[in-house]
Design a protein around this motif. Structure first.
Motif, PDB file in Angstrom:
ATOM      1  N   SER A 121       0.805  -1.224   0.000  1.00  0.00           N
ATOM      2  CA  SER A 121       0.000   0.000   0.000  1.00  0.00           C
ATOM      3  C   SER A 121       0.842   1.280   0.000  1.00  0.00           C
ATOM      4  O   SER A 121       0.601   2.178  -0.816  1.00  0.00           O
ATOM      5  N   PRO A 122       1.864   1.414   0.887  1.00  0.00           N
ATOM      6  CA  PRO A 122       2.674   2.636   0.873  1.00  0.00           C
ATOM      7  C   PRO A 122       3.382   2.878  -0.460  1.00  0.00           C
ATOM      8  O   PRO A 122       3.469   4.011  -0.934  1.00  0.00           O
ATOM      9  N   LYS A 146       0.895   4.063  -3.175  1.00  0.00           N
ATOM     10  CA  LYS A 146       0.522   5.465  -2.935  1.00  0.00           C
ATOM     11  C   LYS A 146       1.606   6.413  -3.440  1.00  0.00           C
ATOM     12  O   LYS A 146       1.308   7.473  -4.001  1.00  0.00           O
ATOM     13  N   LYS A 147       2.881   6.024  -3.273  1.00  0.00           N
ATOM     14  CA  LYS A 147       3.994   6.840  -3.789  1.00  0.00           C
ATOM     15  C   LYS A 147       3.978   6.874  -5.317  1.00  0.00           C
ATOM     16  O   LYS A 147       4.187   7.922  -5.929  1.00  0.00           O
ATOM     17  N   ARG A 189       1.434   6.431  -7.330  1.00  0.00           N
ATOM     18  CA  ARG A 189       0.296   7.219  -7.811  1.00  0.00           C
ATOM     19  C   ARG A 189       0.542   8.714  -7.612  1.00  0.00           C
ATOM     20  O   ARG A 189       0.165   9.531  -8.459  1.00  0.00           O
ATOM     21  N   LYS A 190       1.166   9.071  -6.516  1.00  0.00           N
ATOM     22  CA  LYS A 190       1.490  10.480  -6.256  1.00  0.00           C
ATOM     23  C   LYS A 190       2.445  11.018  -7.316  1.00  0.00           C
ATOM     24  O   LYS A 190       2.417  12.200  -7.659  1.00  0.00           O
ATOM     25  N   LEU A 220      -8.884  -1.039  -0.293  1.00  0.00           N
ATOM     26  CA  LEU A 220      -7.723  -0.541  -1.043  1.00  0.00           C
ATOM     27  C   LEU A 220      -8.019  -0.373  -2.535  1.00  0.00           C
ATOM     28  O   LEU A 220      -7.112  -0.091  -3.315  1.00  0.00           O
ATOM     29  N   LEU A 234      -6.672   2.373  -4.893  1.00  0.00           N
ATOM     30  CA  LEU A 234      -5.266   2.392  -5.290  1.00  0.00           C
ATOM     31  C   LEU A 234      -5.061   1.941  -6.736  1.00  0.00           C
ATOM     32  O   LEU A 234      -3.993   2.152  -7.305  1.00  0.00           O
TER      33      LEU A 234
END
Length: 260
Positions: free
Chosen positions: A136-137, A140-141, A143-144, A172, A175
């Motif tokens: 997950s982390p 998220k990076k 996608r950012k 989730l 994501l």
């Protein structure tokens, strides 16, 4: 921790599930035993519902096709209102399902019933999808940073969404930009990855595929997709030749080339 720089030009991350985002043991040790333990109760509870009867009819047809195999069980017709017929039919369905699972069959009929049982299990909170804590982390990076993220698994899109929608970390699904299963093609065939790229609307060279299966990695590479092998606890050990490929043990080891 050894960092692996993501090749420049990568716009899309394409992720396998079992052995990549999720322990292989989740299906074998959680989902399959759930079906074996609960199939009898599930059939008795839902027997007269349309969805369940459609599942049983599909299994009945498959059982006729499997009749030549040792251990396969024919499922008798069940006349409405006759309890003895119902009990006999349910017993046959259970025996046939357990036989298919013992043979590691992946028939549509079996998958359909399993899927409906797992849906109920997820919704009730009896089962939660397992996801490695680094997944997950990292997503998220990515996608950012403007990257897109898709799933490509042999499990159905419905099963994929259940796993991530009812995961140990909550929902989730946001994501991911989309999901692919084997309806688009086998994961060990080069053309499947070309179809995925066409569906996404990008070049195969702009996709990074993360998987623990070398045959899938080889097919994706032949299609021009960038590939990184994922080595997780419980995964099949790589040969000396296979260890020459790009390898990570955690998504956190991937470093975006424009974020050094």
């Amino acid at each position: 921790m050894v960092l692996t720089v993501v090749p420049s030009g990568i716009a899309v991350f394409l992720l396998d599930i079992e052995g990549t985002t999720t322990p292989i043991s989740f299906v074998k040790d959680v989902l399959f035993p759930y079906v074996k333990r609960n199939v009898k109760g599930y059939l008795h509870t839902h027997w007269h519902e349309k969805e369940c009867q459609e599942d049983v009819e599909l299994l009945r047809k498959q059982a006729k096709d499997d009749n030549q195999f040792d251990g396969a069980v024919l499922i008798p017709e069940c006349h409405s209102g006759e309890n003895a017929d119902k009990e006999q039919a349910i017993k046959a369905v259970i025996n046939y399902i357990l036989w298919q699972m013992s043979q590691d069959r992946k028939t549509t009929a079996l998958k359909q019933l399993q899927g409906h049982m797992w849906t109920e299990a997820y919704v009730r909170g009896e089962v939660k999808g397992e996801v490695y804590e680094d997944v997950s982390p990292a997503i998220k990076k990515w996608r950012k940073a403007g990257k897109k993220v898709y799933i490509y698994s042999s499990g159905s899109v419905e099963a994929q969404k259940l796993l991530f929608g009812y995961s140990v970390e909550g929902d989730l699904l946001e994501l991911f930009d989309g999901h692919f299963d084997t309806k688009i093609g086998s994961k060990v065939e080069m053309e499947s990855y070309r179809r995925i790229a066409q569906n996404i609307g990008c070049s195969t060279g702009n996709i990074l595929f993360l998987t623990d299966v070398t045959k899938e990695a080889r097919a994706a590479g032949q299609a021009g997709v960038q590939v990184t092998l994922v080595v997780r606890p419980g995964n099949t050990e790589l040969t000396e030749e296979e260890t020459s490929d790009s390898i990570i043990t955690s998504f956190s080891e991937l470093l975006l080339s424009d974020h050094k």
